[in-house]
Design an enzyme around this catalytic site. Sequence first.
Site, PDB file in Angstrom:
ATOM      1  N   GLU A  36     -78.290 -47.491 -38.208  1.00 26.58           N
ATOM      2  CA  GLU A  36     -78.824 -48.678 -37.532  1.00 26.58           C
ATOM      3  C   GLU A  36     -80.125 -48.340 -36.790  1.00 26.58           C
ATOM      4  O   GLU A  36     -80.208 -47.288 -36.173  1.00 26.58           O
ATOM      5  CB  GLU A  36     -77.810 -49.105 -36.476  1.00 26.58           C
ATOM      6  CG  GLU A  36     -77.352 -50.504 -36.595  1.00 26.58           C
ATOM      7  CD  GLU A  36     -76.198 -50.765 -35.641  1.00 26.58           C
ATOM      8  OE1 GLU A  36     -75.670 -51.850 -35.720  1.00 26.58           O
ATOM      9  OE2 GLU A  36     -75.831 -49.905 -34.834  1.00 26.58           O
ATOM     10  N   ARG A  89     -74.243 -51.495 -40.735  1.00 20.04           N
ATOM     11  CA  ARG A  89     -74.379 -52.920 -40.425  1.00 20.04           C
ATOM     12  C   ARG A  89     -75.409 -53.583 -41.342  1.00 20.04           C
ATOM     13  O   ARG A  89     -75.851 -53.013 -42.323  1.00 20.04           O
ATOM     14  CB  ARG A  89     -74.725 -53.157 -38.957  1.00 20.04           C
ATOM     15  CG  ARG A  89     -73.558 -52.919 -38.040  1.00 20.04           C
ATOM     16  CD  ARG A  89     -73.345 -54.088 -37.073  1.00 20.04           C
ATOM     17  NE  ARG A  89     -72.248 -53.801 -36.184  1.00 20.04           N
ATOM     18  CZ  ARG A  89     -72.399 -53.150 -35.044  1.00 20.04           C
ATOM     19  NH1 ARG A  89     -73.594 -52.743 -34.673  1.00 20.04           N
ATOM     20  NH2 ARG A  89     -71.359 -52.927 -34.282  1.00 20.04           N
TER      21      ARG A  89
HETATM   22  O1  LIG Z   1     -76.920 -57.745 -34.092  1.00 23.12           O
HETATM   23  C1  LIG Z   1     -76.580 -56.874 -33.252  1.00 23.12           C
HETATM   24  C2  LIG Z   1     -76.228 -55.582 -33.617  1.00 23.12           C
HETATM   25  C3  LIG Z   1     -75.866 -54.672 -32.651  1.00 23.12           C
HETATM   26  N1  LIG Z   1     -75.860 -55.021 -31.346  1.00 23.12           N
HETATM   27  C4  LIG Z   1     -75.539 -54.017 -30.307  1.00 23.12           C
HETATM   28  C5  LIG Z   1     -74.102 -53.593 -30.249  1.00 23.12           C
HETATM   29  C6  LIG Z   1     -74.195 -52.171 -29.751  1.00 23.12           C
HETATM   30  O2  LIG Z   1     -74.335 -52.148 -28.343  1.00 23.12           O
HETATM   31  C7  LIG Z   1     -75.475 -51.672 -30.401  1.00 23.12           C
HETATM   32  C8  LIG Z   1     -75.234 -51.011 -31.746  1.00 23.12           C
HETATM   33  O3  LIG Z   1     -74.333 -50.071 -31.595  1.00 23.12           O
HETATM   34  P1  LIG Z   1     -73.235 -49.451 -32.590  1.00 23.12           P
HETATM   35  O4  LIG Z   1     -72.373 -48.733 -31.642  1.00 23.12           O
HETATM   36  O5  LIG Z   1     -74.033 -48.571 -33.456  1.00 23.12           O
HETATM   37  O6  LIG Z   1     -72.501 -50.499 -33.297  1.00 23.12           O
HETATM   38  O7  LIG Z   1     -76.255 -52.825 -30.614  1.00 23.12           O
HETATM   39  C9  LIG Z   1     -76.198 -56.309 -30.967  1.00 23.12           C
HETATM   40  O8  LIG Z   1     -76.158 -56.643 -29.759  1.00 23.12           O
HETATM   41  N2  LIG Z   1     -76.582 -57.183 -31.925  1.00 23.12           N
END
Ligand SMILES: O=c1ccn([C@H]2C[C@H](O)[C@@H](COP(=O)(O)O)O2)c(=O)[nH]1
Length: 216
Positions: A36, A89
């Site tokens: 990501e 994702r």
């Molecule tokens: O569309 C989105 C995608 C991700 N996020 C946020 C959720 C998490 O705090 C991070 C990504 O972290 P991972 O632990 O790698 O899943 O970004 C969001 O708000 N909106």
Amino acid sequence: IMAIGGFSLQKGNIASGKTTCLEYFSKTSNIEVLTEPVSKWRNVRGHNPLGLMYQDPARWGITLQTYVQLTMLDRHLSTISAPVRMMERSIYSAKYIFVENLYRSGKMPEVDFAVLSEWFEWITQNITIPVDLIVYLQTSPQTCLERLKVRCREEEKVIPLEYLEVVHQLYEDWLIKKTSFHIPAPVLVISADDDMQKMLHQYEENREKIIAARNV
Ligand SMILES: O=c1ccn([C@H]2C[C@H](O)[C@@H](COP(=O)(O)O)O2)c(=O)[nH]1
Ligand SMILES: Nc1ncnc2c1ncn2[C@@H]1O[C@H](COP(=O)(O)OP(=O)(O)O)[C@@H](O)[C@H]1O
């Protein structure tokens, strides 16, 4: 995770273990891995839209999600450099999980949701986003909370269990119950609450299915 050519998209709650899983596959096979673009979301020209969103979702939700949509599209369209690509994702989870959650919880104004939805629909109707398989790392929200604490990202310290429960339910409705949104590819579900050793075993068991994603 999404696999292309086979191209697999990796899905799962926050801190479910997506990055860890992708790192394992990138070390052990000829697979291109796209994690990501979270470092961009934490720093765009000196600003931190991820941190701002967690501090004040009603004000900054649209700012973060507009940038997430752009960076995800950029990832989806980048040139493939190996026979199989796995990606963490997607533009779909950004819209169907995170934008949806902001809107449903009353934190995103209707006009912001409408503008983001117009962008999303234009993109998905006019641009081909290749995806052959969705790998869903299925965890309990409690597991995610524990892993979130271990990872200890500054912006995420404000995340309560309830937030992870809502995100979990949105994923379940989408990919397991199949009652909410269009699913762009077949779904492979991997239970991901186990310790690392058991997870590596499960990744091995599913390796062929992921690599042969085009034939799923
Ligand atoms: O569309 C989105 C995608 C991700 N996020 C946020 C959720 C998490 O705090 C991070 C990504 O972290 P991972 O632990 O790698 O899943 O970004 C969001 O708000 N909106
Ligand atoms: N199976 C596991 N058991 C225990 N801890 C794990 C496991 N998988 C990942 N972790 C740890 O949990 C945290 C979140 O994992 P990460 O792969 O960054 O999740 P994601 O990319 O889904 O947000 C990291 O500190 C990682 O080392």
